[in-house]
Scaffold this active site. Structure first.
Site, PDB file in Angstrom:
ATOM      1  CE1 TYR A  78      34.856  30.541   9.168  1.00 32.54           C
ATOM      2  CE2 TYR A  78      33.324  31.788  10.522  1.00 32.54           C
ATOM      3  CZ  TYR A  78      34.172  31.708   9.424  1.00 32.54           C
ATOM      4  OH  TYR A  78      34.318  32.784   8.602  1.00 32.54           O
ATOM      5  CD  GLN A  80      35.020  30.954   5.328  1.00 32.25           C
ATOM      6  OE1 GLN A  80      34.494  31.788   6.102  1.00 32.25           O
ATOM      7  NE2 GLN A  80      36.269  31.069   4.942  1.00 32.25           N
ATOM      8  CD  GLN A 273      72.959  23.155  18.721  1.00 31.27           C
ATOM      9  OE1 GLN A 273      73.435  22.655  17.694  1.00 31.27           O
ATOM     10  NE2 GLN A 273      71.984  22.590  19.421  1.00 31.27           N
ATOM     11  NE  ARG A 276      71.148  24.048  13.160  1.00 33.13           N
ATOM     12  CZ  ARG A 276      71.376  22.796  13.569  1.00 33.13           C
ATOM     13  NH1 ARG A 276      72.590  22.442  13.978  1.00 33.13           N
ATOM     14  NH2 ARG A 276      70.392  21.920  13.594  1.00 33.13           N
ATOM     15  N   GLY A 344      69.424  13.290  17.571  1.00 32.23           N
ATOM     16  CA  GLY A 344      68.538  12.130  17.506  1.00 32.23           C
ATOM     17  C   GLY A 344      67.417  12.189  18.514  1.00 32.23           C
ATOM     18  CD  GLU A 367      40.853  31.607  10.567  1.00 31.61           C
ATOM     19  OE1 GLU A 367      40.564  30.715  11.365  1.00 31.61           O
ATOM     20  OE2 GLU A 367      40.029  32.083   9.759  1.00 31.61           O
ATOM     21  CG  ASP A 369      48.102  29.085   1.077  1.00 31.63           C
ATOM     22  OD1 ASP A 369      48.709  28.033   1.258  1.00 31.63           O
ATOM     23  OD2 ASP A 369      48.537  30.034   0.392  1.00 31.63           O
TER      24      ASP A 369
HETATM   25  C1  LIG Z   1      49.394  18.377  22.440  1.00 37.71           C
HETATM   26  C2  LIG Z   1      50.049  19.540  21.748  1.00 37.71           C
HETATM   27  C3  LIG Z   1      49.101  20.732  21.732  1.00 37.71           C
HETATM   28  C4  LIG Z   1      49.925  21.953  21.987  1.00 37.71           C
HETATM   29  C5  LIG Z   1      50.003  22.794  20.724  1.00 37.71           C
HETATM   30  C6  LIG Z   1      51.130  23.731  20.908  1.00 37.71           C
HETATM   31  C7  LIG Z   1      51.290  24.713  20.092  1.00 37.71           C
HETATM   32  C8  LIG Z   1      50.309  24.945  18.979  1.00 37.71           C
HETATM   33  C9  LIG Z   1      50.156  26.434  18.809  1.00 37.71           C
HETATM   34  C10 LIG Z   1      49.063  26.957  18.363  1.00 37.71           C
HETATM   35  C11 LIG Z   1      47.879  26.081  18.164  1.00 37.71           C
HETATM   36  C12 LIG Z   1      46.887  26.508  19.186  1.00 37.71           C
HETATM   37  C13 LIG Z   1      45.799  27.017  18.851  1.00 37.71           C
HETATM   38  C14 LIG Z   1      45.461  27.068  17.401  1.00 37.71           C
HETATM   39  C15 LIG Z   1      44.298  26.180  17.156  1.00 37.71           C
HETATM   40  C16 LIG Z   1      43.470  26.553  16.351  1.00 37.71           C
HETATM   41  C17 LIG Z   1      43.593  27.873  15.649  1.00 37.71           C
HETATM   42  C18 LIG Z   1      42.265  28.444  15.449  1.00 37.71           C
HETATM   43  C19 LIG Z   1      41.524  27.981  14.492  1.00 37.71           C
HETATM   44  C20 LIG Z   1      42.022  26.989  13.520  1.00 37.71           C
HETATM   45  C21 LIG Z   1      40.902  26.550  12.650  1.00 37.71           C
HETATM   46  C22 LIG Z   1      41.021  27.216  11.315  1.00 37.71           C
HETATM   47  C23 LIG Z   1      39.685  27.690  10.861  1.00 37.71           C
HETATM   48  C24 LIG Z   1      39.657  28.007   9.402  1.00 37.71           C
HETATM   49  O1  LIG Z   1      40.559  27.720   8.660  1.00 37.71           O
HETATM   50  S1  LIG Z   1      38.222  28.860   8.952  1.00 37.71           S
HETATM   51  C25 LIG Z   1      38.398  29.084   7.219  1.00 37.71           C
HETATM   52  C26 LIG Z   1      39.503  30.060   6.932  1.00 37.71           C
HETATM   53  N1  LIG Z   1      39.466  30.403   5.563  1.00 37.71           N
HETATM   54  C27 LIG Z   1      40.159  31.427   5.072  1.00 37.71           C
HETATM   55  O2  LIG Z   1      40.941  32.073   5.742  1.00 37.71           O
HETATM   56  C28 LIG Z   1      39.878  31.747   3.632  1.00 37.71           C
HETATM   57  C29 LIG Z   1      40.910  32.688   3.061  1.00 37.71           C
HETATM   58  N2  LIG Z   1      40.324  33.481   2.008  1.00 37.71           N
HETATM   59  C30 LIG Z   1      39.889  34.769   2.247  1.00 37.71           C
HETATM   60  O3  LIG Z   1      39.985  35.323   3.309  1.00 37.71           O
HETATM   61  C31 LIG Z   1      39.315  35.487   1.056  1.00 37.71           C
HETATM   62  O4  LIG Z   1      38.811  34.540   0.135  1.00 37.71           O
HETATM   63  C32 LIG Z   1      40.368  36.382   0.334  1.00 37.71           C
HETATM   64  C33 LIG Z   1      41.594  35.581   0.002  1.00 37.71           C
HETATM   65  C34 LIG Z   1      40.704  37.527   1.246  1.00 37.71           C
HETATM   66  C35 LIG Z   1      39.765  36.899  -0.968  1.00 37.71           C
HETATM   67  O5  LIG Z   1      38.518  37.411  -0.640  1.00 37.71           O
HETATM   68  P1  LIG Z   1      37.670  38.141  -1.795  1.00 37.71           P
HETATM   69  O6  LIG Z   1      36.319  38.421  -1.271  1.00 37.71           O
HETATM   70  O7  LIG Z   1      37.803  37.380  -3.062  1.00 37.71           O
HETATM   71  O8  LIG Z   1      38.385  39.529  -1.861  1.00 37.71           O
HETATM   72  P2  LIG Z   1      39.417  40.115  -2.911  1.00 37.71           P
HETATM   73  O9  LIG Z   1      40.731  39.419  -2.827  1.00 37.71           O
HETATM   74  O10 LIG Z   1      38.720  40.213  -4.227  1.00 37.71           O
HETATM   75  O11 LIG Z   1      39.600  41.590  -2.286  1.00 37.71           O
HETATM   76  C36 LIG Z   1      38.515  42.516  -2.377  1.00 37.71           C
HETATM   77  C37 LIG Z   1      38.772  43.570  -1.352  1.00 37.71           C
HETATM   78  O12 LIG Z   1      38.442  43.067  -0.070  1.00 37.71           O
HETATM   79  C38 LIG Z   1      39.518  43.274   0.816  1.00 37.71           C
HETATM   80  N3  LIG Z   1      39.465  42.232   1.828  1.00 37.71           N
HETATM   81  C39 LIG Z   1      39.576  40.916   1.613  1.00 37.71           C
HETATM   82  N4  LIG Z   1      39.460  40.244   2.791  1.00 37.71           N
HETATM   83  C40 LIG Z   1      39.279  41.183   3.741  1.00 37.71           C
HETATM   84  C41 LIG Z   1      39.079  41.136   5.147  1.00 37.71           C
HETATM   85  N5  LIG Z   1      39.093  39.972   5.818  1.00 37.71           N
HETATM   86  N6  LIG Z   1      38.904  42.285   5.819  1.00 37.71           N
HETATM   87  C42 LIG Z   1      38.918  43.464   5.142  1.00 37.71           C
HETATM   88  N7  LIG Z   1      39.095  43.601   3.796  1.00 37.71           N
HETATM   89  C43 LIG Z   1      39.273  42.448   3.130  1.00 37.71           C
HETATM   90  C44 LIG Z   1      40.729  43.215  -0.047  1.00 37.71           C
HETATM   91  O13 LIG Z   1      41.830  43.818   0.573  1.00 37.71           O
HETATM   92  C45 LIG Z   1      40.243  43.973  -1.251  1.00 37.71           C
HETATM   93  O14 LIG Z   1      40.267  45.326  -0.958  1.00 37.71           O
HETATM   94  P3  LIG Z   1      40.525  46.380  -2.136  1.00 37.71           P
HETATM   95  O15 LIG Z   1      39.377  46.174  -3.097  1.00 37.71           O
HETATM   96  O16 LIG Z   1      41.844  46.027  -2.741  1.00 37.71           O
HETATM   97  O17 LIG Z   1      40.515  47.701  -1.459  1.00 37.71           O
HETATM   98  C1  LIG Z   2      43.938  21.738  10.536  1.00 39.61           C
HETATM   99  C2  LIG Z   2      42.943  22.511   9.716  1.00 39.61           C
HETATM  100  C3  LIG Z   2      41.804  23.031  10.332  1.00 39.61           C
HETATM  101  C4  LIG Z   2      40.846  23.698   9.581  1.00 39.61           C
HETATM  102  N1  LIG Z   2      39.697  24.154  10.199  1.00 39.61           N
HETATM  103  C5  LIG Z   2      38.753  24.753   9.451  1.00 39.61           C
HETATM  104  C6  LIG Z   2      37.525  25.186  10.065  1.00 39.61           C
HETATM  105  O1  LIG Z   2      37.306  25.020  11.255  1.00 39.61           O
HETATM  106  N2  LIG Z   2      36.582  25.764   9.271  1.00 39.61           N
HETATM  107  C7  LIG Z   2      36.781  25.966   7.926  1.00 39.61           C
HETATM  108  O2  LIG Z   2      35.897  26.489   7.257  1.00 39.61           O
HETATM  109  N3  LIG Z   2      37.964  25.587   7.314  1.00 39.61           N
HETATM  110  C8  LIG Z   2      38.931  24.985   8.048  1.00 39.61           C
HETATM  111  N4  LIG Z   2      40.101  24.591   7.454  1.00 39.61           N
HETATM  112  C9  LIG Z   2      40.295  24.791   6.019  1.00 39.61           C
HETATM  113  C10 LIG Z   2      41.316  25.899   5.769  1.00 39.61           C
HETATM  114  O3  LIG Z   2      40.788  27.138   6.131  1.00 39.61           O
HETATM  115  C11 LIG Z   2      41.709  25.880   4.296  1.00 39.61           C
HETATM  116  O4  LIG Z   2      42.337  24.655   4.023  1.00 39.61           O
HETATM  117  C12 LIG Z   2      42.665  27.041   4.022  1.00 39.61           C
HETATM  118  O5  LIG Z   2      41.937  28.250   4.002  1.00 39.61           O
HETATM  119  C13 LIG Z   2      43.418  26.863   2.703  1.00 39.61           C
HETATM  120  O6  LIG Z   2      42.503  26.797   1.632  1.00 39.61           O
HETATM  121  P1  LIG Z   2      42.599  25.585   0.575  1.00 39.61           P
HETATM  122  O7  LIG Z   2      42.621  24.329   1.322  1.00 39.61           O
HETATM  123  O8  LIG Z   2      41.542  25.841  -0.436  1.00 39.61           O
HETATM  124  O9  LIG Z   2      44.022  25.793  -0.094  1.00 39.61           O
HETATM  125  P2  LIG Z   2      44.303  26.187  -1.629  1.00 39.61           P
HETATM  126  O10 LIG Z   2      43.969  27.620  -1.827  1.00 39.61           O
HETATM  127  O11 LIG Z   2      43.687  25.181  -2.511  1.00 39.61           O
HETATM  128  O12 LIG Z   2      45.901  26.049  -1.626  1.00 39.61           O
HETATM  129  C14 LIG Z   2      46.574  25.131  -2.471  1.00 39.61           C
HETATM  130  C15 LIG Z   2      47.759  25.869  -3.098  1.00 39.61           C
HETATM  131  O13 LIG Z   2      47.246  26.837  -4.010  1.00 39.61           O
HETATM  132  C16 LIG Z   2      47.878  28.093  -3.792  1.00 39.61           C
HETATM  133  N5  LIG Z   2      46.969  29.175  -4.177  1.00 39.61           N
HETATM  134  C17 LIG Z   2      45.641  29.241  -3.983  1.00 39.61           C
HETATM  135  N6  LIG Z   2      45.140  30.375  -4.490  1.00 39.61           N
HETATM  136  C18 LIG Z   2      46.187  31.064  -5.026  1.00 39.61           C
HETATM  137  C19 LIG Z   2      46.329  32.316  -5.690  1.00 39.61           C
HETATM  138  N7  LIG Z   2      45.279  33.121  -5.931  1.00 39.61           N
HETATM  139  N8  LIG Z   2      47.563  32.691  -6.076  1.00 39.61           N
HETATM  140  C20 LIG Z   2      48.632  31.908  -5.828  1.00 39.61           C
HETATM  141  N9  LIG Z   2      48.568  30.701  -5.227  1.00 39.61           N
HETATM  142  C21 LIG Z   2      47.352  30.294  -4.824  1.00 39.61           C
HETATM  143  C22 LIG Z   2      48.144  28.101  -2.300  1.00 39.61           C
HETATM  144  O14 LIG Z   2      49.192  29.027  -1.985  1.00 39.61           O
HETATM  145  C23 LIG Z   2      48.577  26.652  -2.053  1.00 39.61           C
HETATM  146  O15 LIG Z   2      49.961  26.524  -2.337  1.00 39.61           O
HETATM  147  C24 LIG Z   2      41.068  23.901   8.198  1.00 39.61           C
HETATM  148  C25 LIG Z   2      42.221  23.403   7.572  1.00 39.61           C
HETATM  149  C26 LIG Z   2      43.163  22.713   8.333  1.00 39.61           C
HETATM  150  C27 LIG Z   2      44.405  22.179   7.671  1.00 39.61           C
END
Ligand SMILES: CCCCC/C=C\C/C=C\C/C=C\C/C=C\C/C=C\CCCCC(=O)SCCNC(=O)CCNC(=O)[C@H](O)C(C)(C)COP(=O)(O)OP(=O)(O)OC[C@H]1O[C@@H](n2cnc3c(N)ncnc32)[C@H](O)[C@@H]1OP(=O)(O)O
Ligand SMILES: Cc1cc2nc3c(=O)[nH]c(=O)nc-3n(C[C@H](O)[C@H](O)[C@H](O)COP(=O)(O)OP(=O)(O)OC[C@H]3O[C@@H](n4cnc5c(N)ncnc54)[C@H](O)[C@@H]3O)c2cc1C
Length: 607
Positions: A78, A80, A273, A276, A344, A367, A369
């Site tokens: 994925y 992005q 303890q 906490r 420890g 997924e 911040d």
């Molecule tokens: C050996 C030890 C192992 C054992 C481990 C033990 C324990 C561990 C436990 C757990 C671990 C196990 C498993 C976990 C492993 C992995 C987990 C799974 C995956 C991890 C990989 C991660 C993958 C990634 O990170 S993928 C990339 C992710 N990126 C993001 O999330 C980006 C975040 N940003 C956004 O989502 C958007 O940019 C935004 C911040 C929402 C802004 O979007 P924008 O288009 O700019 O929208 P805006 O703010 O202007 O809002 C407009 C409007 O849209 C509405 N809106 C926004 N988003 C959504 C949405 N998603 N759905 C619906 N509507 C949405 C928003 O509300 C606004 O609405 P309105 O106009 O106000 O009405």
């Molecule tokens: C272990 C790991 C696995 C990942 N896997 C994937 C993957 O499979 N696919 C993928 O596409 N991505 C993946 N990512 C990326 C991840 O989704 C991004 O790092 C995450 O969405 C945070 O975005 P950023 O790094 O741009 O943080 P930033 O947004 O740059 O955050 C930096 C600081 O800025 C602050 N900030 C940012 N915007 C604002 C705002 N508007 N107002 C106030 N504060 C703000 C944040 O709170 C934070 O303190 C992974 C990241 C990690 C660490």
């Protein structure tokens, strides 16, 4: 001694049916799923690539790609996030320019910051990317869309022309996340057929005409919503794992308190303890139950979306974003607290806690911040409040805002500590706190000519209001869980104790909110803390049984401190001797570097 249960005396204290509690904890998920959700960490994570295809591809595209992905004939990432943008998806720079002459898209990384950076599986193993890029047609930018791009040959796994791929390097500590090849990717004018743009939501015709989505554009973010609700479940598992380890060890560990040769005190009996540890035990159960609710809410959303009913999409986004944020922060901080609760030995790798912490803490970032996610919740709350005037009656998790006027007049009528055990008393206090914090933000926002400027200026307060809202959801869902039929001797009673601990711990922790919004008096706050102390005494005899109910094997816990049999000391010692450093008595390098110093003659009495 092998075979002896050193915690038997603790298990005999249980006042409830552990088998039933195990079933309550497991809920609709089986042990396999719990294990499977972590095994994928060390393998490629199909967690997002496949759901994204399901969410964004046409039926025809799904027929082409899903069988390949499901059977691992292709391995997807994925893709992005970029070097320059992660949170701000609309700021992504990678481009996909339509070429009508060849009916293709040309993918390109126009700048260094456009380099794809972080996607799991991308560094070494993925053969295909679900790449998010700006769709460009005739120099017009239509925003970010999804494109399927082959990265590597399916014959020799070498990267294809125009594709530069690498791993982004070691991550935090030596944690298990270093088994995930998070990668980097640069496109240099890579061509793909037009039909590899995911076109379920919007399309590009052969003539290069853009057909916009007739559904909310945010559905293109659907995979993130899906994973965020799963991450709430992960948080309950990760936290419960740490709590299991630290609770069992707290019952084994004795320190101080010996009188006339009596055994020293079990550290689990120290009130500090308990203060906490037990809130974390209660939080594990609370997060587990809210994850159950969120999963059902998400499934209901999917059914509605099938029927083109988008009415709960905004709430689903707010709930998944907010609960992902709150629960991962609680779990990450809780795992660290569990390490400290083990003294420890908690810092030893053999405790299982450093590894768990290292692999878990990125959940606060990936997924979404956690602050950015709470700001999304705040945006939703402010919009909900702004619509009150137009008679829009909030429902679901914001229904309490429909009673904001009444809640503004609320004052808790708690007179005795035990009044805080009544669920309705607790919910009213949490609703009033959340309502007043959001209303105060809305009030302050209205003073700004430019709402966006106001939102920025007030963002720290808005995050606190969003936190209060999400904590209310978790408290409410815990209460609702106990309104269900739960069989078994003492099970509901014990869960009731945990429910009250969870709520009153939050009230105590955020007492400033409750006092500054004038929801409760200092005296009522004092009574809540009084009640909390009493609750800790009630949960104490059941603590081991409550963590046994998580039903984790020693293998899964991988912790000498969290062993079911509590046989810690011999196993700690045994584990240490497995370290290669103990294969020899004299360490490597001694003769070359240390011995010469030791042999150096004294000069004028000085070394
Ligand atoms: C050996 C030890 C192992 C054992 C481990 C033990 C324990 C561990 C436990 C757990 C671990 C196990 C498993 C976990 C492993 C992995 C987990 C799974 C995956 C991890 C990989 C991660 C993958 C990634 O990170 S993928 C990339 C992710 N990126 C993001 O999330 C980006 C975040 N940003 C956004 O989502 C958007 O940019 C935004 C911040 C929402 C802004 O979007 P924008 O288009 O700019 O929208 P805006 O703010 O202007 O809002 C407009 C409007 O849209 C509405 N809106 C926004 N988003 C959504 C949405 N998603 N759905 C619906 N509507 C949405 C928003 O509300 C606004 O609405 P309105 O106009 O106000 O009405
Ligand atoms: C272990 C790991 C696995 C990942 N896997 C994937 C993957 O499979 N696919 C993928 O596409 N991505 C993946 N990512 C990326 C991840 O989704 C991004 O790092 C995450 O969405 C945070 O975005 P950023 O790094 O741009 O943080 P930033 O947004 O740059 O955050 C930096 C600081 O800025 C602050 N900030 C940012 N915007 C604002 C705002 N508007 N107002 C106030 N504060 C703000 C944040 O709170 C934070 O303190 C992974 C990241 C990690 C660490």
């Amino acid at each position: 001694m092998e075979g002896v249960d050193h915690l038997a005396h603790e298990r005999n204290k249980a006042q409830f049916d552990v088998a039933v509690m195990k079933a309550v904890w497991a809920g609709s998920r089986d042990a396999y799923e719990l294990f499977h959700r972590f095994s994928r960490l060390v393998a490629n994570d199909p967690e997002m690539f496949i759901p994204a295809i399901k969410a964004q591809a046409t039926e025809e595209q799904q027929k082409q790609w899903l069988p390949l992905a499901n059977k691992m004939k292709i391995i997807g990432s994925y893709t992005q996030t970029e070097l320059g943008h992660g949170s701000n998806v609309r700021g992504l720079e990678t481009t996909a320019t339509f070429d009508p002459k060849t009916d293709e898209f040309v993918l390109n990384s126009p700048t260094l910051t456009a380099t794809k950076w972080w996607p799991g599986g991308l560094g070494k193993i993925a053969t295909h990317a679900l790449a998010h890029a700006r769709l460009i047609i005739d120099d017009k930018d239509y925003g970010v869309h999804g494109f399927l791009v082959q990265l590597r040959s399916l014959d020799d796994h070498l990267t294809l022309p125009g594709i530069t791929i690498g791993d982004i390097g070691m991550k935090y500590g030596s944690g298990a996340y270093n088994t995930m090849d998070n990668g980097s990717l640069i496109f240099d004018h890579v061509r793909i057929p037009r039909n590899q743009m995911l076109m379920r939501l919007s399309q590009v015709t052969r003539e290069g005409k853009y057909v916009p989505s007739n559904v909310p554009r945010q559905l293109s973010y659907g995979t993130m919503v899906y994973v965020r609700q799963k991450i709430v479940f992960d948080a309950s598992i990760a936290l419960s794992r740490a709590v299991c380890i630290s609770t069992r060890y707290s019952a084994v560990r004795r320190q101080f308190g010996s009188h006339n040769g009596s055994p020293e005190t079990q550290v689990i009996d120290y009130k500090t303890q308990q203060a906490r540890l037990f809130p974390l035990l209660a939080s594990a159960y609370a997060i587990r139950f809210v994850s159950e609710w969120l999963n059902s809410f998400y499934k209901d959303l999917l059914q509605r979306l099938e029927a083109k009913d988008f009415s709960t999409l905004p709430e689903a986004h707010a709930c998944t974003a907010g609960l992902k944020s709150i629960t991962t922060s609680v779990a990450a901080d809780g795992i660290e607290e569990c390490r400290k609760l083990c003294g420890g030995h908690g810092y030893l790798t053999s405790s299982g806690l450093p590894e768990l912490s290292a692999v878990y803490i990125p959940a606060c970032t990936y997924e979404g911040d956690n602050v950015v996610m709470l700001l999304q919740v705040a945006r939703y709350l402010m919009k909900t409040i702004s619509q009150l005037k137009s008679g829009n009656k909030p429902v679901g998790t914001t229904a309490y805002l429909g009673r904001a006027e009444q809640l503004m007049q609320y004052h808790s009528d708690v007179l005795r500590a035990e009044d805080w055990l009544k669920p309705n008393v607790v919910v009213e206090a949490f609703e009033a706190r959340a309502a007043r914090m959001s209303m105060a933000c809305a009030q302050n926002l209205s003073k700004f000519n430019n709402p966006e400027d106001g939102f920025q200026e007030l963002s720290a307060d808005l995050v606190e209001a969003a936190t209060a809202h999400c904590q209310l959801i978790i408290v409410s869902k815990f209460i609702e869980k106990l309104q269900q039929d739960i069989p078994g001797k003492g099970v509901k009673e014990q869960l009731g104790v945990l429910r009250s601990i969870y709520a009153l711990f939050l009230l105590h922790k955020h007492i400033g909110d409750f006092l500054s919004t004038d929801c409760i008096t200092p005296k009522q706050g004092y009574l809540a803390n009084e009640q909390l102390r009493s609750l800790y005494s009630q949960v104490r005899p059941n603590a081991i049984a409550l963590v046994d109910a998580f039903n984790y094997t020693d293998h899964f816990l991988s912790s000498v401190l969290g062993r079911y049999d509590g046989n810690v000391y011999p196993k700690l010692y045994e584990e240490a001797w497995k370290d290669p450093l103990n294969d020899t008595s004299i360490p490597d390098g001694f003769h070359e570097y240390v011995q010469p110093m030791l042999k150096q003659p004294l000069h004028h009495g000085r070394l």
